[in-house]
Design an enzyme around this catalytic site. Structure first.
Site, PDB file in Angstrom:
ATOM      1  N   ARG A   1      -0.777  -2.237  -6.615  1.00 12.96           N
ATOM      2  CA  ARG A   1      -1.136  -3.343  -5.709  1.00 12.96           C
ATOM      3  C   ARG A   1      -2.066  -4.333  -6.413  1.00 12.96           C
ATOM      4  O   ARG A   1      -1.881  -5.550  -6.334  1.00 12.96           O
ATOM      5  CB  ARG A   1      -1.795  -2.765  -4.461  1.00 12.96           C
ATOM      6  CG  ARG A   1      -2.163  -3.789  -3.394  1.00 12.96           C
ATOM      7  CD  ARG A   1      -2.532  -3.042  -2.120  1.00 12.96           C
ATOM      8  NE  ARG A   1      -3.194  -3.887  -1.130  1.00 12.96           N
ATOM      9  CZ  ARG A   1      -2.547  -4.649  -0.256  1.00 12.96           C
ATOM     10  NH1 ARG A   1      -1.235  -4.710  -0.275  1.00 12.96           N
ATOM     11  NH2 ARG A   1      -3.215  -5.358   0.626  1.00 12.96           N
TER      12      ARG A   1
ATOM     13  N   TYR B   1      -9.395 -11.281  -6.579  1.00 14.92           N
ATOM     14  CA  TYR B   1      -8.491 -11.198  -7.720  1.00 14.92           C
ATOM     15  C   TYR B   1      -8.597 -12.412  -8.629  1.00 14.92           C
ATOM     16  O   TYR B   1      -8.284 -12.333  -9.814  1.00 14.92           O
ATOM     17  CB  TYR B   1      -7.047 -11.030  -7.237  1.00 14.92           C
ATOM     18  CG  TYR B   1      -6.813  -9.726  -6.531  1.00 14.92           C
ATOM     19  CD1 TYR B   1      -6.559  -8.559  -7.249  1.00 14.92           C
ATOM     20  CD2 TYR B   1      -6.874  -9.644  -5.146  1.00 14.92           C
ATOM     21  CE1 TYR B   1      -6.357  -7.354  -6.600  1.00 14.92           C
ATOM     22  CE2 TYR B   1      -6.673  -8.442  -4.488  1.00 14.92           C
ATOM     23  CZ  TYR B   1      -6.420  -7.297  -5.222  1.00 14.92           C
ATOM     24  OH  TYR B   1      -6.230  -6.109  -4.586  1.00 14.92           O
TER      25      TYR B   1
ATOM     26  N   LYS C   1      -1.965  -2.760   8.117  1.00 15.92           N
ATOM     27  CA  LYS C   1      -3.030  -2.252   8.978  1.00 15.92           C
ATOM     28  C   LYS C   1      -2.907  -2.875  10.369  1.00 15.92           C
ATOM     29  O   LYS C   1      -2.661  -4.061  10.513  1.00 15.92           O
ATOM     30  CB  LYS C   1      -4.398  -2.568   8.366  1.00 15.92           C
ATOM     31  CG  LYS C   1      -4.633  -1.830   7.044  1.00 15.92           C
ATOM     32  CD  LYS C   1      -5.996  -2.148   6.468  1.00 15.92           C
ATOM     33  CE  LYS C   1      -6.248  -1.367   5.181  1.00 15.92           C
ATOM     34  NZ  LYS C   1      -7.561  -1.672   4.588  1.00 15.92           N
TER      35      LYS C   1
ATOM     36  N   HIS D   1      -2.792   2.372  -5.741  1.00 22.39           N
ATOM     37  CA  HIS D   1      -3.416   1.051  -5.576  1.00 22.39           C
ATOM     38  C   HIS D   1      -3.422   0.255  -6.880  1.00 22.39           C
ATOM     39  O   HIS D   1      -3.579  -0.963  -6.854  1.00 22.39           O
ATOM     40  CB  HIS D   1      -4.843   1.215  -5.045  1.00 22.39           C
ATOM     41  CG  HIS D   1      -5.059   0.496  -3.747  1.00 22.39           C
ATOM     42  ND1 HIS D   1      -4.276   0.713  -2.634  1.00 22.39           N
ATOM     43  CD2 HIS D   1      -5.949  -0.459  -3.397  1.00 22.39           C
ATOM     44  CE1 HIS D   1      -4.695  -0.074  -1.651  1.00 22.39           C
ATOM     45  NE2 HIS D   1      -5.698  -0.783  -2.090  1.00 22.39           N
TER      46      HIS D   1
ATOM     47  N   ARG E   1       0.857  -1.179   0.000  1.00 19.74           N
ATOM     48  CA  ARG E   1       0.000   0.000   0.000  1.00 19.74           C
ATOM     49  C   ARG E   1       0.895   1.232   0.000  1.00 19.74           C
ATOM     50  O   ARG E   1       2.022   1.184   0.504  1.00 19.74           O
ATOM     51  CB  ARG E   1      -0.910   0.014   1.229  1.00 19.74           C
ATOM     52  CG  ARG E   1      -1.811  -1.217   1.367  1.00 19.74           C
ATOM     53  CD  ARG E   1      -2.562  -1.172   2.688  1.00 19.74           C
ATOM     54  NE  ARG E   1      -3.471  -2.314   2.848  1.00 19.74           N
ATOM     55  CZ  ARG E   1      -3.125  -3.458   3.440  1.00 19.74           C
ATOM     56  NH1 ARG E   1      -1.894  -3.614   3.930  1.00 19.74           N
ATOM     57  NH2 ARG E   1      -3.996  -4.447   3.555  1.00 19.74           N
TER      58      ARG E   1
END
Length: 307
Positions: free
Chosen positions: A250, A282, A175, A247, A152
């Site tokens: 990513r 994905y 996170k 992003h 990120r």
């Protein structure tokens, strides 16, 4: 009597100290709950105990129909998530007798697949950072790292020099402060080595000493906003007629790994997802690509028109 503002402040201290959420996440919670506090003030609610289920039910309607900048479904869902967290906390702390937001459900969101770009488009972006100028050397290292690790943008700009371990792997903090180790790959290693030798010392000499890996031209840690501008400038130079954001790297990292045969649980670990279900989004992207390729290539995949 505890006021609405006092309750919000108490909750934000809780998520900061007890749950260890990042400053960016806490700031987002604060913005969401400022909207909620304003809604309650208009309804004449002075304390958390005055809030009703009807107040919560009316809130998403107010957000999506307000005259200035009405919120879309995704934004409304995010704000409601913050509201539910607040009222769950207030019940647990004994500040209210009932969780008035417990039965509230966010608006249904349309299914959206992550936006990935092709390998050729990634290569064009990276080529757009070629050059000997120190800023270009830094930009090359940043973009190579984003694509090589799936980091990120906050994780990337938060890196310190010591987080690059022996040049082979990088230590990312995701996170909640969760740490993960991700391989760099030869292209990203070379770009980082060039940056550390040729560009970072020059930037570092212009500012106060800092352990930050990526520096701005004045020697301070590169910000998320500046990282975004670096990517936008590279996309313009590459003449890509698509939206590109941090992003994007990513999403492309994950999609290209899965297309190359990587196991979904390995990709989950590399991305730092707590649930494999998040990573499996994905696989839908790669399935769509396979379906399109099959339709174009297989002789009996398409309906033929009788001659």
């Amino acid at each position: 009597m505890t006021t609405i503002q006092e309750a919000v402040d108490r909750y934000l201290r809780h998520v900061t100290v007890e749950r260890g959420l990042s400053p960016n996440t806490v700031a987002a919670y604060r913005r969401d709950l400022d909207l909620w506090r304003g809604h309650l003030e208009e309804a004449g609610r002075a304390s958390p105990g005055d809030v009703t289920v009807a107040d919560v039910a009316a809130f998403p309607v107010a957000l999506s129909t307000r005259p200035e900048r009405p919120l879309g479904a995704a934004s409304v869902a995010r704000v409601l998530s913050s509201v539910r967290g607040l009222h769950r906390f207030l019940l647990e702390e004994g500040l209210v007798d009932t969780d008035v937001a417990a039965t509230t459900r966010p608006p249904k969101l349309p299914s959206r697949l992550p936006k990935a770009i092709s390998v050729a488009q990634v290569e064009a972006l990276l080529a757009a950072t070629d050059g000997d100028d120190p800023a270009r050397v830094r930009d090359k290292a940043l973009l190579e790292l984003l694509y090589a690790t799936g980091a990120r943008v906050t994780e990337a700009v938060s890196l310190n020099v010591d987080d690059v371990i022996e040049g082979d792997v990088v230590r990312l903090f995701g996170k909640g402060g969760k740490q993960r180790i991700v391989p760099l790959g030869s292209f990203a290693r070379r770009a980082l080595d060039a940056y550390l030798v040729r560009a970072r010392p020059e930037f570092s000499a212009r500012g106060a000493a800092t352990p930050a890996l990526f520096l701005g031209v004045r020697g301070a840690r590169l910000s998320r906003q500046n990282a975004w501008l670096v990517i936008q400038a590279a996309a313009e130079r590459a003449e890509l007629d698509i939206d590109v954001s941090p992003h994007t790297f990513r999403h492309s990292f994950a999609t290209h790994l899965l297309e190359g045969g990587a196991d979904v649980r390995v990709v989950q670990e590399l991305l730092g997802h707590s649930s494999v279900a998040t990573t499996q989004i994905y696989t839908l992207v790669t399935a769509d690509a396979l379906r399109d390729m099959y339709s174009q290539a297989h002789p009996r995949a398409r309906r033929r028109t009788p001659s």
